[in-house]
Design an enzyme around this catalytic site. Structure first.
Site, short mmCIF file in Angstrom:
data_model
loop_
_atom_site.label_atom_id
_atom_site.label_comp_id
_atom_site.label_asym_id
_atom_site.label_seq_id
_atom_site.Cartn_x
_atom_site.Cartn_y
_atom_site.Cartn_z
N CYS A 1 0.81 -1.20 -0.06
CA CYS A 1 0.10 -0.12 -0.07
C CYS A 1 1.04 1.18 0.00
O CYS A 1 2.07 1.13 0.12
CB CYS A 1 -1.12 0.15 0.97
N CYS B 1 3.43 1.71 2.69
CA CYS B 1 4.61 0.94 2.80
C CYS B 1 5.60 1.69 1.92
O CYS B 1 6.90 1.61 2.17
CB CYS B 1 4.45 -0.43 1.81
N ASP C 1 12.77 25.55 -31.68
CA ASP C 1 14.15 25.99 -32.32
C ASP C 1 13.70 25.62 -34.07
O ASP C 1 12.92 25.05 -34.23
CB ASP C 1 15.15 25.10 -31.87
N ASP D 1 17.06 20.43 -30.65
CA ASP D 1 17.95 19.34 -31.11
C ASP D 1 19.35 19.59 -31.01
O ASP D 1 20.21 18.69 -31.05
CB ASP D 1 17.55 18.99 -32.60
N ASP E 1 20.66 24.49 -27.96
CA ASP E 1 19.27 24.45 -27.47
C ASP E 1 19.22 23.81 -25.82
O ASP E 1 18.12 24.26 -25.37
CB ASP E 1 18.52 23.61 -28.23
#
Length: 787
Positions: free
Chosen positions: A9, A12, A463, A660, A664
């Site tokens: 649960c 835990c 970008d 990419d 960036d």
């Protein structure tokens, strides 16, 4: 990373996390109830090899058996989950027998005739005793151990409830003169419902892990290593089978039709078709021939090939995806942290409410005679006096139950009906299903925290170069300016000067000149940002911009200035070519749009998102891009440095940055959600929270829809878990008994508790359907994907 067993649960989970965070070498810890995995962040300078096993030992000593787990050795099923058919059916059969016996014993309460043996209290005493000693033993022992350690769990509540019901019934059996009720059938039925619910829940949780399991199953166990360097493909190639984990970079491997690729590599000999759908989402088999790249886990379909291993073990694309998915399922959303924190105190609160319930009804229950009389009708079978004539035991069916008897049953109902499991499973099961389904679709989401921020995104920032465009400029114009010059000759001159230059424009020129004879050149001079110069056929040739030609004293006619301006407005990059002291021609290069760029922008706009473009390119090029993808020019900001991009990102409402390149990385790290394409640089991949592994922009709106769908499920699960406990606990405590006569028996409470956990996990499984429906509701790519 650790695998942790014994968690039942949210309490835990909270206990395990607290135990880990108290260790001096641990900076943070995230534990997932659905997968049984604990992801631990260690402090800098910590000896990982020594510390992680010590953490596993500490958890094991605290009652949560743990093992060290690596990305290369992730198990698809948590250790406590049944693995064989026998393990599934055994608890189901036991639960069915217990529930059947208890139900048959209740028939006489409904007016039916007593059943020989089953209606006797001695029989139910034997059944309850056997149930507690065998199928219920582990539940009771784990529950009381946790209670003694000060970290009560769901097992503690079940153990207290069944133990109290059993002991009270034993006392009533031994001392019939005390007028206590015997309800031995309640512990048996309670355990039956618990076993049934947990078995169903475990099956459903395994289904929720099916996508993750499928990823793990892609890795073959063995590889065929060639014992000598191959020169041609044939059936007599000498090979030996070795474990995939022992394959080294550079080794040659034979892959037969029907085999899964053991490592990432490149085709050396042969030609085949490969099914890459599980990793790349490509639905059609891909033709592979010498020089083509292959990914571990993909399926070789048609021909035998020899490959050269390039990335092995944890470095393969498959291992990276598995690692990211595993970590994603370990990283929690903020909303889950709150739920786990509540669950950590939940069991203590439930025990306090159960104690208050017992005290209230035991002390003041006689003030509600109608409630006691009604309870007597439902206790007729429990004490078995209606059909039992035991020596020394008088029938009590017509008499009201005592306040103590009612108080005990209601307190047991409170302990049993409470369900911290639903609260603990609400978020991790949804994240497990969502992140696994995303991985199937080429969308890697690094964690629940990223999912939560993803569904909040209001602005998507792109970008330009390499993101909306391919990042690979191509020559689009060849314009000779003198009579003795042709387009091919112009390209030949430029290629001779730019030979060996790695600038993207030089690459575009080299690609255009690939089929033309090369011209000899010497005395190369390169000036970054301006251009290059060389001697071609004993004459100086200049290739670059207007400032570069001005340094060579080469004038530009007014007509050329007009052409340059027109190229810039069209988003093209002009390249001037001069031979000797005269301008002989113009070239222009353009970075082409990705084929799905327009469709992606339109889909995002349909989702109600604000779209922006931040680029370091010239304003003319950026504006031309805006026109092509259908954005207003005001949405584009050009000529920005990387730090300026990050600054603008920080001022936008709930932004997601898509990039990419290395430049960036600051913006990706600044944005609440950084999204990188699969072909991005390592810097971008490391800082992004979402990775589109198929390198398709069209997966971006799908990722946002997935984030929204996942969080709808999380909210539904949490709402159900909270509402269930908020209604079920007061109902079990007898809050509405005096007014409308509504209450819960311990057996009914156990059934509801089991249903609560199963319903949360089942609802999470429906996420696959809702996410698929949400994505398919968007327009098809071919309707809008036009350049």
């Amino acid at each position: 990373m650790l695998t942790v067993s014994g968690m039942k649960c949210g309490g835990c989970v909270a206990a395990v996390e607290n135990r880990l965070k108290r260790q001096p070498t641990v900076a943070d810890a995230n534990v997932n109830l659905a997968t049984g995995l604990a992801v631990v962040d260690l402090l800098p300078g910590t000896d990982v090899q020594a510390t992680v096993p010590a953490l596993a030992a500490a958890l094991t000593g605290a009652g949560f058996p743990s093992e060290v787990q690596t990305s290369a050795d992730l198990t698809p099923i948590a250790p406590e989950t049944p693995a064989t058919a026998g393990d599934w059916w055994r608890p189901l059969v036991i639960a069915g027998v217990l529930l059947l016996i208890s139900t048959l014993g209740h028939l006489d309460r409904l007016g039916g005739p007593p059943i020989p043996l089953i209606s006797r209290v001695e029989f139910h005493f034997a059944v309850a005793t056997l149930a507690l000693l065998f199928p219920g033993r582990e539940i009771l022992l784990e529950g009381f151990r946790s209670l003694l350690r000060g970290i009560p769990t769901m097992n503690s509540l079940i153990g207290l409830g069944t133990g109290a019901a059993y002991l009270a019934s034993v006392v009533a059996l031994v001392h019939p003169s005390w007028d206590w009720a015997c309800f031995f059938d309640e512990p048996a039925m309670l355990l039956g419902f618990v076993l049934l619910g947990r078995t169903i829940e475990a099956r459903v949780r395994v289904r929720s892990r099916e996508s993750f399991t499928a990823l793990l199953a892609l890795k073959p166990a063995l590889a065929r290593r060639l014992t000598q360097e191959p020169t041609e493909l044939g059936e007599a190639l000498p090979t030996e089978s070795i474990p995939v984990g022992t394959v080294q970079v550079g080794q040659a491997l034979l892959v037969l039709p029907g085999d899964r690729l053991p490592v990432d590599g490149v085709v050396v000999l042969g030609k085949t078709t490969v099914d890459e759908a599980m990793l790349t989402g490509e639905s059609q088999p891909v033709i592979k021939q010498p020089g083509d790249r292959l990914l571990a886990g993909t399926l070789n379909q048609s021909g035998a090939i020899v490959i050269r291993a390039q990335r092995v073990g944890r470095d393969t694309e498959l291992a990276r995806i598995v690692q990211l998915v595993a970590e994603a399922q370990g990283r929690k959303a903020p909303i889950q942290r709150l739920a786990d924190r509540v669950a950590g105190y939940f069991c203590w609160g439930v025990m306090a409410i159960a104690g208050f319930t017992f005290g209230f009804w035991a002390l003041w229950g006689d003030r509600f005679p109608a409630v006691l009389q009604a309870a007597a009708q439902t206790t007729a079978h429990a004490n078995h006096t209606a059909h039992l004539a035991m020596a020394g035991m008088a029938p009590m069916v017509s008499e009201p139950v005592t306040p103590g008897q009612l108080a005990l049953k209601l307190a047991i109902s409170v302990l049993v009906v409470a369900c911290p499991c639903a609260l603990g499973l609400a978020t991790p099961t949804a994240i497990l299903v969502g992140s696994s389904w995303g991985a199937e679709q080429g969308i890697l989401i690094r964690g629940g925290d990223v999912l939560e921020r993803l569904q909040q995104v209001a602005t998507v920032v792109f970008d330009k170069t390499g993101t909306l465009t391919t990042g690979r400029p191509v020559l689009v114009d060849r314009q000779p300016l003198v009579a003795d010059m042709t387009g091919d000759r112009l390209v030949q001159l430029a290629a001779a000067v730019e030979r060996g230059t790695r600038h993207p424009l030089a690459q575009a020129i080299a690609q255009a000149a690939a089929a033309l004879p090369a011209l000899p050149a010497q005395d190369f001079v390169t000036e970054p940002g301006l251009g290059a110069k060389a001697q071609v056929a004993d004459r100086p040739v200049w290739v670059g911009n207007r400032a570069w030609l001005a340094q060579g004293g080469i004038p530009l006619p007014e007509s050329v200035e007009s052409a340059l301006q027109h190229m810039a407005q069209a988003g093209k990059t002009p390249i001037l070519v001069a031979e000797g002291d005269r301008l002989v021609g113009l070239l222009s290069a353009a970075d082409e749009l990705r084929p799905d760029a327009i469709a992606t922008v339109q889909r995002l706009q349909q989702l109600g998102l604000d779209i922006r473009v931040l680029t370091g390119d010239r304003a003319e090029v950026a504006n031309a891009l805006a026109d092509r993808v259908g954005l207003p020019r005001s949405a584009v900001v050009a000529e920005l440095r990387p730090d300026q991009k990050a600054q603008i990102i920080s001022q936008l409402p709930h932004p997601a940055m898509v990039g990419d390149g290395i430049n960036d990385a600051p913006a990706l790290a600044t944005a609440p959600v950084g999204i990188a394409l699969g072909s991005a640089t390592d810097a971008a991949l490391e800082t992004a929270g979402v990775i589109l592994t198929r390198d398709r922009l069209l997966d971006l709106p799908s990722a946002i829809m997935l984030g929204r769908a996942t969080f709808r499920k999380i909210r539904q699960n949490l709402l159900w878990a909270i509402a269930y406990n908020a209604i079920g606990i007061p109902l079990a405590a007898g809050l509405w008994l005096p007014s409308v006569g509504l209450g819960l028996s311990p057996a009914t409470a156990a059934a509801l508790m089991a249903f609560s956990s199963v319903s949360v996990v089942s609802n999470s499984l429906l996420l696959r359907v809702s996410a698929r429906s949400a994505v398919s509701a968007l327009p098809e790519q071919n309707q809008t994907c036009q350049n």
